[in-house]
Design an enzyme around this catalytic site. Structure first.
Site, PDB file in Angstrom:
ATOM      1  N   HIS A  38      -7.239  -6.002  -0.454  1.00 54.21           N
ATOM      2  CA  HIS A  38      -6.081  -5.150  -0.192  1.00 54.21           C
ATOM      3  C   HIS A  38      -5.182  -5.715   0.910  1.00 54.21           C
ATOM      4  O   HIS A  38      -3.973  -5.837   0.731  1.00 54.21           O
ATOM      5  CB  HIS A  38      -6.569  -3.752   0.205  1.00 54.21           C
ATOM      6  CG  HIS A  38      -5.484  -2.727   0.303  1.00 54.21           C
ATOM      7  ND1 HIS A  38      -4.769  -2.277  -0.795  1.00 54.21           N
ATOM      8  CD2 HIS A  38      -4.982  -2.051   1.371  1.00 54.21           C
ATOM      9  CE1 HIS A  38      -3.882  -1.382  -0.408  1.00 54.21           C
ATOM     10  NE2 HIS A  38      -3.981  -1.221   0.905  1.00 54.21           N
ATOM     11  N   ASP A  46      -9.257  -5.506  -4.983  1.00 54.86           N
ATOM     12  CA  ASP A  46      -8.798  -4.490  -4.025  1.00 54.86           C
ATOM     13  C   ASP A  46      -9.707  -3.277  -4.157  1.00 54.86           C
ATOM     14  O   ASP A  46      -9.709  -2.595  -5.181  1.00 54.86           O
ATOM     15  CB  ASP A  46      -7.349  -4.110  -4.351  1.00 54.86           C
ATOM     16  CG  ASP A  46      -6.746  -3.132  -3.346  1.00 54.86           C
ATOM     17  OD1 ASP A  46      -7.512  -2.482  -2.597  1.00 54.86           O
ATOM     18  OD2 ASP A  46      -5.506  -2.999  -3.327  1.00 54.86           O
ATOM     19  N   SER A  52       0.822  -1.196   0.000  1.00 51.05           N
ATOM     20  CA  SER A  52       0.000   0.000   0.000  1.00 51.05           C
ATOM     21  C   SER A  52       0.869   1.264   0.000  1.00 51.05           C
ATOM     22  O   SER A  52       1.701   1.441  -0.884  1.00 51.05           O
ATOM     23  CB  SER A  52      -0.968  -0.038   1.197  1.00 51.05           C
ATOM     24  OG  SER A  52      -1.980   0.925   1.067  1.00 51.05           O
TER      25      SER A  52
END
Length: 213
Positions: free
Chosen positions: A188, A165, A109
């Site tokens: 995610h 995601d 991320s």
């Protein structure tokens, strides 16, 4: 009797020499098979423990404990300018500890954009070999995979992202020039505990990334 003792002495000496000669290739092989140290960078609101599953997997694939390092970011918001500044001395510390000249980085991320910012703005261009990003909004920093500042070798990138995601759109993860890998069925956070992702990470760390820029 003297001849017998002399013969035994010669045999003993040859055995010692042979053992030393046969041990050397093993040591050399161990050095050849060593990896760049891997630094794990968590995302916003995450922590260094997020990578325990991936670290355990890599240890089953030949990485040792002293080749795996997960940084704990002070700024949990994922701010790439702040985190890249913290990352710079951390990388230097790992390189000093391991005696290596470059590291590999895995960023989940916001950890991915922290990595790109470090490479572009904080001296990381000559200190990184392979980068693997997991669900990272890379285009917040750049649309092209940075080549780095080592004239002899480009930094290789593997950007892994999922159609499942719902935090980071896949379009933000795609890096021009990198190896972009789209998967599905993994959300995610799930990318941190997925066997398929683990295999892709291993491939990326072993030079399977790309940089055509």
């Amino acid at each position: 009797m003297k001849n017998k003792r002399l013969l035994l002495s010669i045999i003993a000496c040859m055995a010692i020499i042979f053992s030393v000669v046969t041990i050397q290739p093993s040591d050399s092989k161990a050095q050849t098979n060593s990896h760049d140290p891997v630094i794990f960078i968590h995302g916003a609101g995450g922590n260094s423990g997020n990578f325990n599953s991936i670290k355990n997997y890599l240890k089953t694939q030949g990485w040792s404990d002293n080749e795996l390092y997960a940084i704990e970011m002070v700024d949990k918001s994922g701010n790439s300018l702040n985190n890249a500044k913290q990352l710079a001395p951390y990388v230097d510390e790992v390189l000093k500890k391991t005696g290596k000249s470059k590291v590999d980085i895995i960023g989940h991320s916001a950890g991915g954009i922290n990595t790109l910012t470090y490479i572009l703005l904080n001296g990381g261009g000559s200190k990184v070999n392979d980068v693997v990003t997991l669900g990272s909004p890379n285009k917040f920093v750049t649309s092209k995979a940075p080549v780095g500042t080592d004239p002899t070798r480009k930094i290789r990138y593997t950007s892994i992202y999922s159609t499942s995601d719902y935090v980071v759109p896949t379009s933000l993860s795609i890096l021009q020039g990198a190896k972009n890998v789209q998967i599905s069925g993994v959300d995610h956070v799930g990318m941190l505990w997925n066997s398929k992702v683990n295999e892709l990470i291993k491939e990326g760390l072993n030079g399977g990334g790309a940089n055509t820029n």
